[in-house]
Enzyme design. Structure first.
Site, PDB file in Angstrom:
ATOM      1  CE  LYS A 145      -1.757 -22.905 -99.898  1.00  0.00           C
ATOM      2  NZ  LYS A 145      -1.166 -23.983-100.801  1.00  0.00           N
ATOM      3  CE  LYS A 226      -3.630 -18.068-105.539  1.00  0.00           C
ATOM      4  NZ  LYS A 226      -2.872 -19.060-105.738  1.00  0.00           N
ATOM      5  CE  LYS A 229      -8.581 -26.135-107.953  1.00  0.00           C
ATOM      6  NZ  LYS A 229      -7.501 -27.160-107.939  1.00  0.00           N
TER       7      LYS A 229
END
Ligand code: AMP
Ligand code: TRP
Length: 336
Positions: A145, A226, A229
């Site tokens: 991130k 993966k 969202k």
């Protein structure tokens, strides 16, 4: 109703007083080996197939199997990245509607908003003082991130797994249903429970992860990643509330390979294997049976079969979400 139940559940907070009195007082052993399930989901965006198959479906099953289940909409976790307060407030209600529609029953489970229970942040601070900085800096999610961020991410983003540990340990939880992306965070939670116990006396059970067979649903556009969202490619992620047309479009565009036959070989053919795994999971069939149903089809046709199965699975949930969203008062009463 949720808040009344949660006040009862958080009785274990008395350990803080014990901590002040010294390690001996904290040493009080747990009365009995209760199995307590806890899990959390961030209220950012509508859940997708990965959230549903990797977590929410298991939440519902565990609710039926155990008396003592706690599920939290973890709003404090979501502010580790910028959020618009009005949008976040609405998203908390939307997530409540989604979880109820998926089968979370507030008569059986304690469903609550994390920030309503201030002890989550209090315990988080105590645990923060037990963890060394490099331990957090080595976590995959922190590295991923912050890799693209100019100024390196906030302290909240770094210590977020400690807050997750507090969520779980506050209720002396023993079992945590999560997807594979949370396994590393769960190892930290286990280390923190052991670290606390060593320092202050045996207090927290060391919680175990519960992984489903669909522990990692892959992106439809990049089967090495993966489903997420926040994927910028809108075709990568199938949300519970997507229309039938959107679902068909996303599966039609799903990345597979140059072989047209339908087989299940996750290492060699991750794209088509992801489709087979989704098909098996939403129809609750063994992989062999999903393959039998796809026998003789090329991948283009099989994609439509899988899309149909997903549409069928989500249709009643979608209808229920729409109904619940009209009753904002009910949602507020339940969660706020
Ligand atoms: P989040 O949306 O990040 O709050 O995740 C909620 C839950 O869904 C967590 O237990 C995650 O591990 C799980 N989850 C998220 N993405 C996936 C995925 N692609 N496959 C399986 N589980 C997932
Ligand atoms: N960190 C989890 C995620 O991003 C959400 C979460 C927060 C959680 N607290 C939790 C999951 C406690 C399980 C238990 O998906």
């Amino acid at each position: 109703m949720a808040m009344r139940s949660i006040r009862k559940a958080r009785g274990c907070w008395s350990f803080i007083r014990a901590l002040h009195k010294g390690p001996e007082a904290a040493h009080a052993p747990q009365k009995e080996a209760v199995k307590r399930v806890f899990s959390g989901i961030q209220p950012t965006g509508i859940p997708h197939l990965g959230n549903y198959l990797g977590a929410i479906e298991t939440w519902v099953r565990l609710q039926e199997e155990h008396g003592s289940v706690l599920y939290s909409i973890v709003d404090l976790h979501s502010i580790t990245v910028p959020q618009d307060p009005a949008v976040l407030r609405q998203s908390i209600l939307d997530m409540t509607a989604v979880l109820l529609a998926c089968g979370i029953n507030p008569e059986k489970s304690i469903l609550f908003q994390q920030s309503q229970v201030s002890e989550h942040t209090q315990l988080s601070w105590i645990l923060t003082c037990l963890v060394r900085l490099p331990r957090l800096q080595h976590l995959h999610q922190w590295k991923a991130k912050t890799a693209t961020q100019k100024h390196g991410g906030t302290a909240g983003l770094l210590t977020y797994p400690v807050l997750q540990a507090a969520d779980i340990l506050l209720y002396k939880s023993t079992h945590v249903p999560v997807g594979e992306d949370q396994v590393q965070h769960m190892e930290l939670v286990q280390d923190l429970a052991q670290g606390f116990n060593k320092k202050y006396g045996e207090f927290f059970p060391v919680p175990k992860s519960i992984l489903t067979s669909m522990k990692k649903v892959k992106s439809l556009r990049d089967p090495s990643a993966k489903m997420s969202k926040s994927d910028p490619d809108k075709l990568a992620t199938v949300r519970i509330t997507d229309s039938a047309e959107e679902i068909v479009r996303k599966f039609r565009k799903a990345v597979t390979d140059f072989t047209s036959e339908v087989t299940y070989e996750p290492a060699r053919r991750p794209g088509v294997s992801n489709l087979v795994a989704i098909h098996a999971a939403v129809t609750r069939l063994p992989v062999e049976e999903a393959l039998r149903r796809g026998a003789g089809m090329d991948t283009a046709r099989y994609k439509l079969l899988v899309a149909d199965a997903v549409i069928e699975k989500f249709a009643p949930i979608k209808r229920e979400i729409e109904k619940l969203k009209m009753d904002k008062d009910l949602l507020k009463r339940l969660i706020l």
